[in-house]
Design a protein around this motif. Sequence first.
Motif, mmCIF file in Angstrom:
data_model
loop_
_atom_site.group_PDB
_atom_site.id
_atom_site.type_symbol
_atom_site.label_atom_id
_atom_site.label_comp_id
_atom_site.label_asym_id
_atom_site.label_seq_id
_atom_site.Cartn_x
_atom_site.Cartn_y
_atom_site.Cartn_z
ATOM 1 N N LYS A 250 1.386 2.683 8.746
ATOM 2 C CA LYS A 250 0.740 3.875 8.312
ATOM 3 C C LYS A 250 1.095 5.088 8.822
ATOM 4 O O LYS A 250 1.167 6.332 8.127
ATOM 5 C CB LYS A 250 -0.851 3.696 8.401
ATOM 6 C CG LYS A 250 -1.504 2.933 7.561
ATOM 7 C CD LYS A 250 -3.201 2.928 7.322
ATOM 8 C CE LYS A 250 -3.658 1.901 6.519
ATOM 9 N NZ LYS A 250 -5.008 2.385 6.231
ATOM 10 N N SER A 251 1.701 4.977 10.107
ATOM 11 C CA SER A 251 2.701 6.150 10.510
ATOM 12 C C SER A 251 3.895 6.385 9.734
ATOM 13 O O SER A 251 4.703 7.276 10.050
ATOM 14 C CB SER A 251 2.822 5.911 11.874
ATOM 15 O OG SER A 251 4.087 4.858 12.049
ATOM 16 N N GLY A 252 4.116 5.528 8.890
ATOM 17 C CA GLY A 252 5.413 5.632 7.916
ATOM 18 C C GLY A 252 6.584 4.859 8.581
ATOM 19 O O GLY A 252 7.791 4.688 7.939
ATOM 20 N N ASN A 253 6.339 3.852 9.603
ATOM 21 C CA ASN A 253 7.516 3.122 10.134
ATOM 22 C C ASN A 253 7.772 1.737 9.454
ATOM 23 O O ASN A 253 6.596 1.207 9.549
ATOM 24 C CB ASN A 253 7.404 3.125 11.685
ATOM 25 C CG ASN A 253 7.435 4.293 12.340
ATOM 26 O OD1 ASN A 253 8.254 5.332 12.016
ATOM 27 N ND2 ASN A 253 6.857 4.409 13.540
ATOM 28 N N ASP A 254 8.654 1.269 8.897
ATOM 29 C CA ASP A 254 8.814 -0.139 8.566
ATOM 30 C C ASP A 254 8.668 -0.886 9.980
ATOM 31 O O ASP A 254 9.045 -0.524 11.075
ATOM 32 C CB ASP A 254 10.206 -0.322 8.154
ATOM 33 C CG ASP A 254 10.290 0.030 6.579
ATOM 34 O OD1 ASP A 254 9.528 0.312 5.915
ATOM 35 O OD2 ASP A 254 11.560 0.318 6.382
ATOM 36 N N GLN B 171 -2.711 -3.699 14.925
ATOM 37 C CA GLN B 171 -1.421 -2.846 15.562
ATOM 38 C C GLN B 171 -0.233 -2.733 14.601
ATOM 39 O O GLN B 171 0.143 -1.669 14.553
ATOM 40 C CB GLN B 171 -0.934 -3.733 16.754
ATOM 41 C CG GLN B 171 -1.885 -3.761 17.754
ATOM 42 C CD GLN B 171 -1.290 -4.959 18.876
ATOM 43 O OE1 GLN B 171 -1.611 -5.997 19.059
ATOM 44 N NE2 GLN B 171 -0.441 -4.374 19.871
ATOM 45 N N VAL B 172 -0.048 -3.785 13.726
ATOM 46 C CA VAL B 172 1.128 -3.713 12.769
ATOM 47 C C VAL B 172 0.556 -2.543 11.655
ATOM 48 O O VAL B 172 1.489 -1.750 11.421
ATOM 49 C CB VAL B 172 1.376 -4.875 12.069
ATOM 50 C CG1 VAL B 172 2.234 -4.762 11.069
ATOM 51 C CG2 VAL B 172 1.954 -5.798 12.984
ATOM 52 N N LEU B 173 -0.415 -2.504 11.371
ATOM 53 C CA LEU B 173 -1.059 -1.705 10.260
ATOM 54 C C LEU B 173 -0.972 -0.065 10.667
ATOM 55 O O LEU B 173 -0.614 0.835 10.058
ATOM 56 C CB LEU B 173 -2.250 -1.995 9.784
ATOM 57 C CG LEU B 173 -2.882 -1.200 8.472
ATOM 58 C CD1 LEU B 173 -1.795 -1.474 7.240
ATOM 59 C CD2 LEU B 173 -4.481 -1.525 8.116
#
Length: 249
Positions: free
Chosen positions: A90-94, A84-86
């Motif tokens: 990978k969508s560019g969000n911290d 979920q975090v990855l």
Amino acid sequence: MTATLYGVSLGPGDPGLITRKAWDLLHSGADWTYPVRKKKGKSYALNIVLEAGLIPPDNHTELVFPMTHDRKILAKYWLQAAEQVLQKLKSGNDVVFLVEGDASTYSTFQHLAKTVAGLDENIAIQTIAGVSSFNAAAARAKMPLADTDDTVAIIPAGYGIAMIESMLSDFDTLILLKVKPLLDDILDLLEHKNLLTQSCFIEKAGSSEERIVHDVLSLRGQKVNYLSLLMVHNSHRIRGELIRGCRKK
């Protein structure tokens, strides 16, 4: 440029102990994630920032980490959380992962970070330091952790009475975490060692539900919260010789 996963330490419960760095990250527009024991369950870490007056962003996400010692079950949930975090990263969000206490001390974040790194070794991961429960407990109970040449040990009480008794001989201050399952046995040991008056029990240190008990024997037979610890000073400890050469230098 990849996004960054931050383990954001919030301190043990008092919103005033949130560091400026953690505060800035909470306002940075990063996605919030936080641990729960079951779906739609309460999150102690999230509650700390709520008590600070912050409103979770629309992109906040709970990550389920059940209370179990079964490594296979835990590995399954660590993997689900890491995926979920990855996806967010990978969508560019911290992504910030909210952590009560300090993220480098007995924290779920370390398992999450290792799992994320195992899925993608190029992901940037940072741990934001915070106030640990035992530091806050010492301050609130007015019991210094160490003075001059004192020695200090911090262990989960689950190591058992034999280990606790052994460490009392080697350390001036012993911090016992997660004392709930063995509390009565620990109290018996402290009574036998004549250390009851040098001990203090702290539950949910610094939070609005904080409880500090100096008369620790009064806790015998009681059920206490998972987020509790015992501080024990052992003034009876026989010390060995101290090498002081480094001080002369």
